[in-house]
Scaffold this active site. Structure first.
Site, PDB file in Angstrom:
ATOM      1  N   CYS A 155      -2.085  31.642  12.685  1.00 57.76           N
ATOM      2  CA  CYS A 155      -1.460  30.868  11.615  1.00 57.76           C
ATOM      3  C   CYS A 155      -1.479  31.726  10.359  1.00 57.76           C
ATOM      4  O   CYS A 155      -2.551  31.996   9.806  1.00 57.76           O
ATOM      5  CB  CYS A 155      -2.194  29.554  11.390  1.00 57.76           C
ATOM      6  N   CYS A 184       5.929  30.149   5.968  1.00 53.00           N
ATOM      7  CA  CYS A 184       5.393  30.263   7.331  1.00 53.00           C
ATOM      8  C   CYS A 184       5.207  31.735   7.717  1.00 53.00           C
ATOM      9  O   CYS A 184       6.179  32.471   7.885  1.00 53.00           O
ATOM     10  CB  CYS A 184       6.293  29.563   8.342  1.00 53.00           C
TER      11      CYS A 184
END
Length: 333
Positions: free
Chosen positions: A90, A253
């Site tokens: 992530c 992201c």
């Protein structure tokens, strides 16, 4: 009985939440973070559910635990948790985790300004800059990213036919570019993204089987990356990433940016050493870069980097007790 108290540092990376959990770590078995991730999912997923979902979290919540390194030269290991599951990697979460850990004195890397991180997806190196005790930015040198599938045709109720690509940047991303039945994110609102993303994801996973060729535990296209025109003149592209059941990434992201750069490189639209300023649905930016080329299982891949920033918003002590009927969270879909 399942109960515990979890101390947390809360904040965000370019708008998307990060909850660094600093106590209550379960003991995980395995010699790698990939193995430890499997043990966590099989035995301790209730912790993720309790800390990420309502009433202690929310639909966009994302977090991490830090552990000792699993490699001889590593500085630390990180286990990622969020509403969509226990992720291999992530990007926004790691930028926040490293920022908060450095500022809180929980992390003392062997070399100032350089961090070697063991993640379930593999080694991720990081650079950072500090002004006093404040971390100004973190740059991640992510795991290799590659285009996995190109020009996959699917049918989506309410939209019709779509043609998508699937790329890996630490997770598998379904990339939807503007076309006949999708005008671009600048023409859609958040409700449109939340409505159609689960259908796109289901259609893709029924059509192709996304499995990382070097780690079969990393599988399934979990995120949908919708693209469009940016709002800032210095941004190269914009995106809205859908994850979980009804979350839209407020940051650009990190693993999604890596996947997008891999897709564009494979199509000849980005080159080595090109910067790629990627804009989120709320206008925040990451600076991506193709640092080099490599291979994954004999197939072409890029070595991506992502730079961004995080801000701390508070600390908390969260109690979980299975006497509470909502101890392990819930969602209102």
């Amino acid at each position: 009985m399942r109960r515990g108290t979890f101390s947390c540092i809360d904040g965000h990376t370019c708008g998307n939440p990060v909850r660094l959990i600093t106590s209550g770590h379960p003991v995980l078995k395995g010699s790698t973070m990939s193995e430890k991730r499997q043990h966590f999912m099989a035995n301790f997923d209730w912790i993720r559910q309790a800390l990420m979902f309502e009433p202690r979290g929310h639909d966009m919540m994302s977090g991490a635990f830090i552990y000792p390194p699993t490699t001889v030269d590593g500085d630390l290991s990180v286990l990622f948790v969020e509403t969509s599951g226990c992720l291999p990697m992530c990007g926004h979460g790691l930028i926040g985790t490293l920022t908060f850990a450095l500022q809180a004195g929980l992390l003392h890397p062997e070399q100032e300004g350089r961090i070697k991180v063991d993640t379930p997806a593999g080694r991720v190196n990081a650079h950072y800059a500090k002004q006093g005790n404040r971390v100004e930015w973190v740059k991640l040198f992510n795991v290799p990213a590659f285009l996995a599938y190109e020009n996959i045709d699917i049918e989506v109720p309410g939209i019709g036919g779509l043609r998508v690509d699937i790329a890996y940047g630490g997770n598998f991303y379904i990339i939807v570019e503007p076309q006949q039945n999708f005008p671009g994110i600048e023409q859609w609102n958040a409700s449109d993204i939340l409505l159609f993303s689960p259908q796109v994801r289901d259609a893709v996973n029924q059509t192709v089987d996304c499995v990382h060729p070097e780690n079969a535990t990393v599988h399934g296209a979990s995120h949908v990356l919708w693209t469009g025109k940016p709002t800032h003149p210095n941004s190269h592209a914009a995106n809205a990433v859908f994850y979980g059941d009804k979350a839209i990434d407020r940051s650009p992201c990190g693993t999604g940016t890596s996947a997008r750069m891999a897709q564009l490189f494979a199509k000849g639209q980005l080159q080595v050493n090109d910067d790629f300023v990627h804009e989120s649905f709320i206008g925040s930016q990451f600076v991506g870069r193709i640092e080099g080329v490599t291979e994954v299982a004999g197939n072409a891949a890029i070595q991506p980097s992502i730079r961004g920033w995080s801000k701390m918003t508070g600390t908390s002590n969260i109690c979980v007790d299975d006497d509470d009927p909502y101890a392990f969270g819930f969602q209102v879909l």
